[in-house]
Design a protein around this motif. Structure first.
Motif, PDB file in Angstrom:
ATOM      1  N   THR A   3       1.857 -12.739   7.142  1.00 58.86           N
ATOM      2  CA  THR A   3       0.916 -13.035   8.215  1.00 58.86           C
ATOM      3  C   THR A   3       0.460 -11.730   8.832  1.00 58.86           C
ATOM      4  O   THR A   3       0.965 -10.672   8.498  1.00 58.86           O
ATOM      5  N   THR A   4      -0.503 -11.820   9.704  1.00 60.00           N
ATOM      6  CA  THR A   4      -0.963 -10.602  10.364  1.00 60.00           C
ATOM      7  C   THR A   4       0.189 -10.029  11.168  1.00 60.00           C
ATOM      8  O   THR A   4       1.208 -10.673  11.377  1.00 60.00           O
ATOM      9  N   GLN A   5      -0.036  -8.831  11.628  1.00 58.80           N
ATOM     10  CA  GLN A   5       1.041  -8.014  12.165  1.00 58.80           C
ATOM     11  C   GLN A   5       1.996  -8.744  13.109  1.00 58.80           C
ATOM     12  O   GLN A   5       1.593  -9.430  14.036  1.00 58.80           O
ATOM     13  N   ASP A   6       3.269  -8.576  12.853  1.00 59.75           N
ATOM     14  CA  ASP A   6       4.261  -9.097  13.784  1.00 59.75           C
ATOM     15  C   ASP A   6       5.040  -7.927  14.366  1.00 59.75           C
ATOM     16  O   ASP A   6       4.840  -6.782  14.012  1.00 59.75           O
ATOM     17  N   GLU A   7       5.932  -8.267  15.284  1.00 65.94           N
ATOM     18  CA  GLU A   7       6.635  -7.221  16.026  1.00 65.94           C
ATOM     19  C   GLU A   7       7.964  -6.846  15.392  1.00 65.94           C
ATOM     20  O   GLU A   7       8.651  -5.966  15.873  1.00 65.94           O
ATOM     21  N   SER A 470     -13.128  -2.492   0.866  1.00 66.15           N
ATOM     22  CA  SER A 470     -12.427  -1.527   1.705  1.00 66.15           C
ATOM     23  C   SER A 470     -11.429  -2.215   2.624  1.00 66.15           C
ATOM     24  O   SER A 470     -10.534  -1.571   3.161  1.00 66.15           O
ATOM     25  N   GLY A 471     -11.601  -3.535   2.798  1.00 72.22           N
ATOM     26  CA  GLY A 471     -10.697  -4.251   3.692  1.00 72.22           C
ATOM     27  C   GLY A 471     -11.224  -4.326   5.111  1.00 72.22           C
ATOM     28  O   GLY A 471     -10.524  -4.785   6.007  1.00 72.22           O
ATOM     29  N   ASP A 472     -12.461  -3.873   5.336  1.00 69.57           N
ATOM     30  CA  ASP A 472     -13.034  -3.977   6.672  1.00 69.57           C
ATOM     31  C   ASP A 472     -13.248  -5.427   7.078  1.00 69.57           C
ATOM     32  O   ASP A 472     -13.159  -5.772   8.242  1.00 69.57           O
ATOM     33  N   GLU A 473     -13.578  -6.248   6.104  1.00 71.43           N
ATOM     34  CA  GLU A 473     -13.750  -7.670   6.374  1.00 71.43           C
ATOM     35  C   GLU A 473     -13.020  -8.403   5.278  1.00 71.43           C
ATOM     36  O   GLU A 473     -13.473  -8.448   4.151  1.00 71.43           O
ATOM     37  N   VAL A 474     -11.888  -8.934   5.622  1.00 69.51           N
ATOM     38  CA  VAL A 474     -11.108  -9.521   4.543  1.00 69.51           C
ATOM     39  C   VAL A 474     -10.302 -10.696   5.074  1.00 69.51           C
ATOM     40  O   VAL A 474      -9.762 -10.663   6.175  1.00 69.51           O
ATOM     41  N   ALA A 475     -10.297 -11.765   4.288  1.00 75.96           N
ATOM     42  CA  ALA A 475      -9.571 -12.961   4.697  1.00 75.96           C
ATOM     43  C   ALA A 475      -8.081 -12.757   4.460  1.00 75.96           C
ATOM     44  O   ALA A 475      -7.673 -11.967   3.611  1.00 75.96           O
ATOM     45  N   GLU A 476      -7.285 -13.501   5.216  1.00 77.06           N
ATOM     46  CA  GLU A 476      -5.842 -13.354   5.114  1.00 77.06           C
ATOM     47  C   GLU A 476      -5.328 -13.702   3.709  1.00 77.06           C
ATOM     48  O   GLU A 476      -4.395 -13.085   3.213  1.00 77.06           O
ATOM     49  N   GLU A 477      -5.983 -14.685   3.065  1.00 78.02           N
ATOM     50  CA  GLU A 477      -5.545 -15.065   1.708  1.00 78.02           C
ATOM     51  C   GLU A 477      -5.682 -13.878   0.760  1.00 78.02           C
ATOM     52  O   GLU A 477      -4.850 -13.669  -0.118  1.00 78.02           O
ATOM     53  N   VAL A 478      -6.771 -13.109   0.956  1.00 78.38           N
ATOM     54  CA  VAL A 478      -6.975 -11.953   0.076  1.00 78.38           C
ATOM     55  C   VAL A 478      -5.851 -10.949   0.285  1.00 78.38           C
ATOM     56  O   VAL A 478      -5.285 -10.418  -0.670  1.00 78.38           O
ATOM     57  N   LEU A 479      -5.490 -10.728   1.536  1.00 78.02           N
ATOM     58  CA  LEU A 479      -4.402  -9.789   1.824  1.00 78.02           C
ATOM     59  C   LEU A 479      -3.092 -10.274   1.204  1.00 78.02           C
ATOM     60  O   LEU A 479      -2.364  -9.508   0.578  1.00 78.02           O
ATOM     61  N   ASP A 480      -2.805 -11.560   1.394  1.00 78.83           N
ATOM     62  CA  ASP A 480      -1.584 -12.122   0.812  1.00 78.83           C
ATOM     63  C   ASP A 480      -1.554 -11.884  -0.685  1.00 78.83           C
ATOM     64  O   ASP A 480      -0.564 -11.467  -1.256  1.00 78.83           O
ATOM     65  N   ASN A 481      -2.696 -12.155  -1.292  1.00 78.69           N
ATOM     66  CA  ASN A 481      -2.822 -12.033  -2.736  1.00 78.69           C
ATOM     67  C   ASN A 481      -2.601 -10.589  -3.188  1.00 78.69           C
ATOM     68  O   ASN A 481      -1.871 -10.320  -4.132  1.00 78.69           O
ATOM     69  N   VAL A 482      -3.210  -9.651  -2.466  1.00 79.75           N
ATOM     70  CA  VAL A 482      -3.087  -8.250  -2.847  1.00 79.75           C
ATOM     71  C   VAL A 482      -1.647  -7.762  -2.661  1.00 79.75           C
ATOM     72  O   VAL A 482      -1.048  -7.195  -3.564  1.00 79.75           O
ATOM     73  N   PHE A 483      -1.077  -8.033  -1.479  1.00 79.08           N
ATOM     74  CA  PHE A 483       0.211  -7.403  -1.172  1.00 79.08           C
ATOM     75  C   PHE A 483       1.400  -8.117  -1.812  1.00 79.08           C
ATOM     76  O   PHE A 483       2.444  -7.523  -2.014  1.00 79.08           O
ATOM     77  N   SER A 484       1.242  -9.394  -2.133  1.00 79.01           N
ATOM     78  CA  SER A 484       2.374 -10.080  -2.762  1.00 79.01           C
ATOM     79  C   SER A 484       2.607  -9.569  -4.174  1.00 79.01           C
ATOM     80  O   SER A 484       3.647  -9.809  -4.765  1.00 79.01           O
ATOM     81  N   ARG A 485       1.654  -8.837  -4.745  1.00 77.26           N
ATOM     82  CA  ARG A 485       1.849  -8.270  -6.080  1.00 77.26           C
ATOM     83  C   ARG A 485       2.655  -6.988  -6.047  1.00 77.26           C
ATOM     84  O   ARG A 485       3.046  -6.469  -7.084  1.00 77.26           O
ATOM     85  N   PHE A 486       2.859  -6.445  -4.866  1.00 77.86           N
ATOM     86  CA  PHE A 486       3.601  -5.197  -4.751  1.00 77.86           C
ATOM     87  C   PHE A 486       5.076  -5.462  -5.043  1.00 77.86           C
ATOM     88  O   PHE A 486       5.552  -6.579  -4.919  1.00 77.86           O
ATOM     89  N   CYS A 487       5.781  -4.383  -5.388  1.00 74.61           N
ATOM     90  CA  CYS A 487       7.208  -4.571  -5.558  1.00 74.61           C
ATOM     91  C   CYS A 487       7.883  -4.485  -4.194  1.00 74.61           C
ATOM     92  O   CYS A 487       7.325  -3.950  -3.236  1.00 74.61           O
ATOM     93  N   ILE A 488       9.083  -5.005  -4.127  1.00 72.44           N
ATOM     94  CA  ILE A 488       9.896  -4.935  -2.909  1.00 72.44           C
ATOM     95  C   ILE A 488      10.077  -3.473  -2.518  1.00 72.44           C
ATOM     96  O   ILE A 488      10.308  -2.619  -3.362  1.00 72.44           O
ATOM     97  N   GLY A 489       9.957  -3.203  -1.241  1.00 77.74           N
ATOM     98  CA  GLY A 489      10.226  -1.853  -0.770  1.00 77.74           C
ATOM     99  C   GLY A 489       9.015  -0.947  -0.768  1.00 77.74           C
ATOM    100  O   GLY A 489       9.099   0.203  -0.376  1.00 77.74           O
ATOM    101  N   LYS A 490       7.848  -1.502  -1.243  1.00 74.45           N
ATOM    102  CA  LYS A 490       6.672  -0.624  -1.258  1.00 74.45           C
ATOM    103  C   LYS A 490       5.796  -0.947  -0.077  1.00 74.45           C
ATOM    104  O   LYS A 490       5.711  -2.068   0.361  1.00 74.45           O
TER     105      LYS A 490
END
Ligand code: GDP
Ligand code: ZN
Length: 490
Positions: A3-7, A470-490
């Motif tokens: 989700t978007t930034q948490d504390e 560039s990510g200036d205008e991007v839906a949350e699903e796109v972010l989820d999709n992009v970052f969930s492909r990363f490996c743990i710890g990155k």
């Protein structure tokens, strides 16, 4: 789901899980320092109430809640905003091997951190404006790069390539939009739109998009590489070819997970493109005919491959057994109903040393010309885009094979250029195509002299699509999709 930034302050082992002498745990978030200090006891002359300074390294021990010593560690503190995530970051450098890092990580979770999700550090770097979305994707590509050329390209992307090119185009679109909207609001007071100038501005932006899109092929080759199936009847030298091709400076030494035991697989770099070779029928020398020919495995591998290399015996020429193999893969030729191979194909005439050595059996017309075409049955003539003569045992013809493969894959410029520049990925290319289409519609609206409102609609959708890159205008699903492909710890 990210989700978007948490504390939360997040924590993860960020080094590889295989053996190594150091393991690193990273904490990021507002509570990174207090949480770290619950689990860290400085060595030497430090007093109670001590707090670490930014960008310094401290030696000490990691402890759990009961003051049990878990490891001797180095503590590295990087306070906001001068850190990877732009938040407060603390790293524990532990002894490698997994056990130490795992218990320090557990102690940090007990002290109040939450385990980081895949890509979450980089997501925070993006949300905090440290990286644009294209740069964030480059981080993941850099970590996953299988050849030096792929790493160079990812590095060029990380240093701003794709994102800054697209940001420029976006700015130009924003300027145009401002002009159009001003006309909508204060029609009377402003001079009319300079339509020819507008058209040339649109064309300039489109040209920029096209230029970026031209890198997509190279990008896909560098990131995904090529799957190459080697097929052919037994004994023509498929395994020898695979070995000769791999036992050279082309070999990629990284271990790729998921290598199947059923198919002999090798990784090599051909002109910077990561190539996976699959030798399908060469594993078991069974006496069973079907097994020996390995028809089924060859069919499956050839159907899935980007390129199929069929190997025949150069000295013997094309034989009836070759026709049999050919028919099992291509039916009556490419496009015929029995054809299972979708990708392009190369023919390799191996054992060329035997042909050149002198008149082989029935080889009265044999020539020693390495470019002499192999006489093919009519059936197969259209199938292979090139014939390469090799000698696996003498390691000859491998450069020609490299060149033919790159040529076939549409990557000759990649091989020639040496220095590899940034390249758009599929997600970025898809968004760029959408923005290009929107600009086409804008040109049409202008040409058809439609009301200004229509122009702004098209321009807005072009802007939106560019903003996704560039990510200036991007839906949350796109972010989820992009970052969930990363490996743990990155
Ligand atoms: P595969 O069944 O197609 O995988 O063929 P192999 O790679 O196992 O090779 C079969 C035989 O041919 C082996 O004895 C190899 O040493 C030999 N061989 C392979 N390539 C060459 C070559 O280029 N020249 C010569 N003279 N012999 C070769
Ligand atoms: Zn073999």
């Amino acid at each position: 789901v990210l989700t978007t930034q948490d504390e939360d302050t997040i924590s993860s082992i960020i080094t590889g899980l295989s053996a190594g002498s150091v393991s690193i745990i990273r904490l990021s978030g507002t509570e990174a320092v207090p949480i770290a200090l619950k689990a860290f006891r400085p060595g030497g002359r430090f007093r109670i109430g001590w707090s670490p300074a930014s960008h310094r390294v401290y030696y000490g021990t990691a402890v759990d809640g009961d003051e049990n010593v878990l490891d001797e560690v180095l503590l590295l503190v990087m306070l906001s905003p001068r850190s990877y995530t732009a938040e407060d970051v603390v790293e524990f450098h532990c002894h490698g091997g997994g056990v130490c890092a795992a218990r320090v990580q557990r102690a940090l979770i007990e002290a109040g951190a939450r385990p980081a999700k895949p890509g979450e550090f980089t997501l925070r770097a993006f949300l905090n404006g440290r990286l644009d979305l294209a740069q964030a994707e480059s981080v993941s590509e850099l970590v996953g790069a299988r050849t030096a050329a792929a790493a160079d390209s990812a590095l060029a992307g990380l240093r701003g390539g794709v994102g800054s090119a697209v940001s420029d185009m976006r700015r130009q679109c924003l300027d145009l939009l401002a002009e159009l909207e001003a006309r909508l609001d204060f029609d009377e007071d402003l001079p009319p739109i300079d339509v020819p100038a507008l058209k040339s501005q649109i064309e300039a932006i489109q040209a920029g998009i096209e230029k970026a899109l031209r890198t997509a092929r190279a990008g896909s080759l560098l990131r995904r590489g090529l799957q190459v199936a080697i097929v052919g009847r037994p004994n023509v030298g498929k395994s020898s070819l695979l070995n000769a091709w791999t036992n050279s400076d082309r070999a990629i030494v990284t271990e790729i997970a998921g290598t199947t035991r059923d198919v002999l697989e090798a990784q090599l770099s051909v002109g910077g493109v990561p190539v996976t070779l699959l030798d399908t029928a060469g594993i078991r020398d069974s006496t069973d005919v079907v097994e020996r020919i390995g028809v089924e495995r060859s069919q499956a591998a050839a159907a899935a491959a980007d390129v199929v290399i069929m190997v025949v015996d150069s000295a013997e020429g094309w034989t009836d057994a070759d026709t049999e193999i050919y028919r099992s893969l291509w039916g009556d030729g490419p496009g015929s109903s029995g054809c299972r191979v979708r990708g392009p194909a190369l023919l390799v005439a191996n054992k060329d040393d035997l042909r050149a050595a002198g008149p082989a059996s029935g080889g009265a017309t044999a020539s020693t010309d390495e470019h002499a075409p192999l006489p093919l049955p009519v059936l197969a003539r259209e199938t292979f885009s090139a014939t390469v003569r090799t000698s696996a045992s003498q390691r000859k013809g491998l450069e020609s094979l490299d060149a033919a493969l790159l040529d076939l894959a549409g990557a000759p410029q990649l091989a020639a250029s040496g220095g590899v520049s940034w390249a758009v990925n599929e997600r970025q290319a898809e968004a760029l195509v959408r923005s290009h289409e929107a600009l086409m519609r804008l040109s049409e609206s202008v040409a058809a002299d439609l009301p200004l409102d229509f122009w702004t609609i098209d321009l807005r959708s072009a802007l939106l699509a560019l903003g996704e890159v560039s990510g200036d205008e991007v839906a949350e699903e796109v972010l989820d999709n992009v970052f969930s492909r990363f490996c743990i710890g990155k």
